[in-house]
Design a protein around this motif. Sequence first.
Motif, PDB file in Angstrom:
ATOM      1  N   PRO A 241       2.017  -3.746   8.880  1.00  0.00           N
ATOM      2  CA  PRO A 241       1.284  -2.478   8.818  1.00  0.00           C
ATOM      3  C   PRO A 241       2.102  -1.285   9.319  1.00  0.00           C
ATOM      4  N   ASP A 242       2.957  -1.504  10.324  1.00  0.00           N
ATOM      5  CA  ASP A 242       3.788  -0.409  10.823  1.00  0.00           C
ATOM      6  C   ASP A 242       4.805   0.035   9.775  1.00  0.00           C
ATOM      7  N   HIS A 243       5.428  -0.915   9.096  1.00  0.00           N
ATOM      8  CA  HIS A 243       6.398  -0.573   8.050  1.00  0.00           C
ATOM      9  C   HIS A 243       5.697   0.088   6.866  1.00  0.00           C
ATOM     10  N   GLU A 244       4.491  -0.377   6.564  1.00  0.00           N
ATOM     11  CA  GLU A 244       3.703   0.247   5.489  1.00  0.00           C
ATOM     12  C   GLU A 244       3.458   1.720   5.814  1.00  0.00           C
ATOM     13  N   LEU A 245       2.966   1.993   7.015  1.00  0.00           N
ATOM     14  CA  LEU A 245       2.683   3.370   7.416  1.00  0.00           C
ATOM     15  C   LEU A 245       3.948   4.218   7.454  1.00  0.00           C
ATOM     16  N   LEU A 246       5.037   3.660   7.974  1.00  0.00           N
ATOM     17  CA  LEU A 246       6.301   4.394   8.020  1.00  0.00           C
ATOM     18  C   LEU A 246       6.790   4.747   6.618  1.00  0.00           C
ATOM     19  N   THR A 247       6.686   3.808   5.706  1.00  0.00           N
ATOM     20  CA  THR A 247       7.143   4.051   4.331  1.00  0.00           C
ATOM     21  C   THR A 247       6.310   5.148   3.685  1.00  0.00           C
ATOM     22  N   ILE A 248       5.001   5.040   3.789  1.00  0.00           N
ATOM     23  CA  ILE A 248       4.118   6.046   3.186  1.00  0.00           C
ATOM     24  C   ILE A 248       4.343   7.410   3.844  1.00  0.00           C
ATOM     25  N   ARG A 249       4.464   7.425   5.154  1.00  0.00           N
ATOM     26  CA  ARG A 249       4.712   8.674   5.873  1.00  0.00           C
ATOM     27  C   ARG A 249       6.041   9.298   5.440  1.00  0.00           C
ATOM     28  N   ALA A 250       7.075   8.482   5.322  1.00  0.00           N
ATOM     29  CA  ALA A 250       8.388   8.990   4.911  1.00  0.00           C
ATOM     30  C   ALA A 250       8.351   9.529   3.479  1.00  0.00           C
ATOM     31  N   LEU A 251       7.627   8.870   2.586  1.00  0.00           N
ATOM     32  CA  LEU A 251       7.499   9.362   1.210  1.00  0.00           C
ATOM     33  C   LEU A 251       6.789  10.714   1.200  1.00  0.00           C
ATOM     34  N   LYS A 252       5.699  10.823   1.948  1.00  0.00           N
ATOM     35  CA  LYS A 252       4.957  12.089   2.004  1.00  0.00           C
ATOM     36  C   LYS A 252       5.799  13.194   2.626  1.00  0.00           C
ATOM     37  N   LYS A 253       6.527  12.863   3.674  1.00  0.00           N
ATOM     38  CA  LYS A 253       7.391  13.834   4.341  1.00  0.00           C
ATOM     39  C   LYS A 253       8.460  14.350   3.389  1.00  0.00           C
ATOM     40  N   SER A 254       8.835  13.533   2.412  1.00  0.00           N
ATOM     41  CA  SER A 254       9.836  13.915   1.417  1.00  0.00           C
ATOM     42  C   SER A 254       9.208  14.586   0.202  1.00  0.00           C
ATOM     43  N   ASN A 255       7.929  14.930   0.307  1.00  0.00           N
ATOM     44  CA  ASN A 255       7.184  15.588  -0.781  1.00  0.00           C
ATOM     45  C   ASN A 255       7.103  14.734  -2.042  1.00  0.00           C
ATOM     46  N   ILE A 256       7.075  13.431  -1.864  1.00  0.00           N
ATOM     47  CA  ILE A 256       6.868  12.523  -2.989  1.00  0.00           C
ATOM     48  C   ILE A 256       5.376  12.228  -3.029  1.00  0.00           C
ATOM     49  N   ALA A 257       4.726  12.770  -4.049  1.00  0.00           N
ATOM     50  CA  ALA A 257       3.269  12.737  -4.104  1.00  0.00           C
ATOM     51  C   ALA A 257       2.724  11.589  -4.956  1.00  0.00           C
ATOM     52  N   ASN A 258       3.583  10.703  -5.389  1.00  0.00           N
ATOM     53  CA  ASN A 258       3.118   9.583  -6.224  1.00  0.00           C
ATOM     54  C   ASN A 258       2.091   8.747  -5.469  1.00  0.00           C
ATOM     55  N   GLU A 259       1.144   8.207  -6.221  1.00  0.00           N
ATOM     56  CA  GLU A 259       0.179   7.287  -5.623  1.00  0.00           C
ATOM     57  C   GLU A 259       0.915   6.023  -5.184  1.00  0.00           C
ATOM     58  N   VAL A 260       0.582   5.536  -3.997  1.00  0.00           N
ATOM     59  CA  VAL A 260       1.175   4.298  -3.486  1.00  0.00           C
ATOM     60  C   VAL A 260       0.079   3.249  -3.408  1.00  0.00           C
ATOM     61  N   ARG A 261       0.271   2.158  -4.128  1.00  0.00           N
ATOM     62  CA  ARG A 261      -0.610   0.989  -4.004  1.00  0.00           C
ATOM     63  C   ARG A 261       0.115  -0.002  -3.119  1.00  0.00           C
ATOM     64  N   VAL A 262      -0.638  -0.669  -2.243  1.00  0.00           N
ATOM     65  CA  VAL A 262      -0.031  -1.600  -1.302  1.00  0.00           C
ATOM     66  C   VAL A 262      -0.550  -3.006  -1.558  1.00  0.00           C
ATOM     67  N   ALA A 263       0.377  -3.940  -1.638  1.00  0.00           N
ATOM     68  CA  ALA A 263       0.054  -5.369  -1.647  1.00  0.00           C
ATOM     69  C   ALA A 263       0.593  -5.916  -0.339  1.00  0.00           C
ATOM     70  N   ARG A 264      -0.238  -6.623   0.410  1.00  0.00           N
ATOM     71  CA  ARG A 264       0.163  -7.065   1.743  1.00  0.00           C
ATOM     72  C   ARG A 264       0.691  -8.494   1.796  1.00  0.00           C
ATOM     73  N   ASP A 265       0.782  -9.128   0.654  1.00  0.00           N
ATOM     74  CA  ASP A 265       1.431 -10.441   0.563  1.00  0.00           C
ATOM     75  C   ASP A 265       1.872 -10.650  -0.881  1.00  0.00           C
ATOM     76  N   GLY A 266       2.671 -11.681  -1.095  1.00  0.00           N
ATOM     77  CA  GLY A 266       3.207 -11.933  -2.422  1.00  0.00           C
ATOM     78  C   GLY A 266       2.153 -12.267  -3.462  1.00  0.00           C
ATOM     79  N   GLU A 267       1.131 -12.997  -3.075  1.00  0.00           N
ATOM     80  CA  GLU A 267       0.069 -13.340  -4.034  1.00  0.00           C
ATOM     81  C   GLU A 267      -0.671 -12.097  -4.495  1.00  0.00           C
ATOM     82  N   GLU A 268      -0.943 -11.176  -3.572  1.00  0.00           N
ATOM     83  CA  GLU A 268      -1.625  -9.934  -3.944  1.00  0.00           C
ATOM     84  C   GLU A 268      -0.764  -9.122  -4.912  1.00  0.00           C
ATOM     85  N   ALA A 269       0.542  -9.083  -4.685  1.00  0.00           N
ATOM     86  CA  ALA A 269       1.450  -8.370  -5.592  1.00  0.00           C
ATOM     87  C   ALA A 269       1.392  -8.973  -6.994  1.00  0.00           C
ATOM     88  N   ILE A 270       1.470 -10.291  -7.074  1.00  0.00           N
ATOM     89  CA  ILE A 270       1.406 -10.975  -8.371  1.00  0.00           C
ATOM     90  C   ILE A 270       0.076 -10.687  -9.059  1.00  0.00           C
TER      91      ILE A 270
END
Length: 140
Positions: free
Chosen positions: A15-44
């Motif tokens: 969860p910390d890396h998820e928040l850091l990644t999303i925060r860093a994207l927003k800080k860089s003015n990247i406004a794309n929607e971010v969908r999160v999968a929290r494990d490999g099965e959810e991604a698949i």
Amino acid sequence: MAEDVRLILLVEDDPDHELLTIRALKKSNIANEVRVARDGEEAIHLIFGPEGIRPQVILLDLKLPKLDGLEVLRRIREDAETRTLPVVVLTSSDEERDVVRSYQLGVNSYIRKPVNFTDFAEATRQLGMYWLVLNECPPK
């Protein structure tokens, strides 16, 4: 298949890396929607399930519960419909075998997560600028 070239799929169980990644994207003015999968099965499920999302880029951690990132990458690359999706491994793993195996399976890029937030934010900004602004995805 849902084609959304503006979507980022972040596959991250920390969860910390998820928040850091999303925060860093927003800080860089990247406004794309971010969908999160929290494990490999959810991604698949997001990629191959009823929704069948087709993100502009997949940011994939390797150390995931249920199904590891290398297996997720293998499944993406073995399917004709998803083979050309851009996949960037974004991981804390510094094991050489993970780098080698990721490239053998067809990853587009392998990035080690920097330890401090400033470096992480800058790496994420550069990643976002390249994959979301400069890179041209193959036609659907």
